[in-house]
Scaffold this active site. Structure first.
Site, PDB file in Angstrom:
ATOM      1  N   ASP A 103       0.867  -1.176   0.000  1.00 38.40           N
ATOM      2  CA  ASP A 103       0.000   0.000   0.000  1.00 38.40           C
ATOM      3  C   ASP A 103       0.910   1.233   0.000  1.00 38.40           C
ATOM      4  OD1 ASP A 103      -2.395  -1.446   0.102  1.00 38.40           O
ATOM      5  OD2 ASP A 103      -2.341  -1.553   2.285  1.00 38.40           O
TER       6      ASP A 103
ATOM      7  N   ASP B 145      -7.113  -1.515  -4.297  1.00 40.99           N
ATOM      8  CA  ASP B 145      -8.149  -1.108  -3.337  1.00 40.99           C
ATOM      9  C   ASP B 145      -9.132  -0.128  -3.976  1.00 40.99           C
ATOM     10  OD1 ASP B 145      -6.896  -2.645  -1.359  1.00 40.99           O
ATOM     11  OD2 ASP B 145      -5.658  -0.960  -0.703  1.00 40.99           O
TER      12      ASP B 145
END
Length: 195
Positions: free
Chosen positions: A140, A154
């Site tokens: 991330d 995401d």
């Protein structure tokens, strides 16, 4: 041989079922592959460029680049159950692909393509990244104020969820039927353009 005076047998099959829309498999696959490639390229770039604990401003303080490795799900929940999220992602990917075989509506093709790109993007991380196969941590690197750090996969999952809610709310089925009407019945021009 004639089915009726002046009509061939092939003409006899011009009822509602002859106007079935084509399966949108190519559109689904193109969207899925395109977004999956973007997800993986951005993750490779983030791993090669960003340093953990050293965020960089991209759009001021509104959007920063800040790399972390997430073993869990959203909001870093379930960090001890990486194997479970991997299994769930495999099942979800297979399920979405199975449903996509029946899609005859462009909106659903795009929504499911975006969804499978998001699920499989994070699945690849869980399968192939450190600390090991099936328990890898998701990369991330995008950070908004007061929001968990996320990635392109995401974003895909969230966009797909919104599209699926909209399509369901409008009563559009995977086959392109609207509010229970037959998929072969003519729709108005606005609805037809979306297919």
């Amino acid at each position: 041989m004639q089915a009726a005076r002046g009509a061939s047998l092939s003409d006899a099959h011009t009822g509602p079922e002859s106007h079935v829309r084509p399966v949108r498999w190519a559109e689904f696959a193109a969207v899925a592959v395109f977004l999956l490639v973007i997800d993986q390229i951005t993750k490779l770039w983030a791993v090669a460029t960003l340093v953990p604990g050293q965020p960089q401003e991209l759009i001021g303080s509104v959007l920063q680049l800040n790399i972390i490795r997430n073993p869990g799900a959203a909001f870093s929940t379930g960090t001890g159950f990486t194997w479970f999220f991997t299994t769930l992602s495999i099942v979800a990917t297979i399920g979405v692909i199975w449903f996509a075989r029946r899609v005859r509506h462009r909106g659903w093709a795009f929504a499911l393509g975006i969804l499978v790109a998001g699920i499989s993007g994070n699945l690849i991380d869980r399968l192939l990244r450190e600390p090991g196969f099936y328990v890898g941590h998701v990369v991330d690197f995008l950070q908004l104020p007061n929001w968990p750090i996320f990635n392109v996969a995401d974003m895909c999952i969230n966009v797909a969820a919104v599209l699926i809610v909209i399509l369901s709310f409008r009563g559009i089925g995977l086959d392109g039927s609207v509010d229970g009407r037959s998929k072969g019945k003519p729709q108005n021009n606005a609805e037809g353009e979306a297919r």
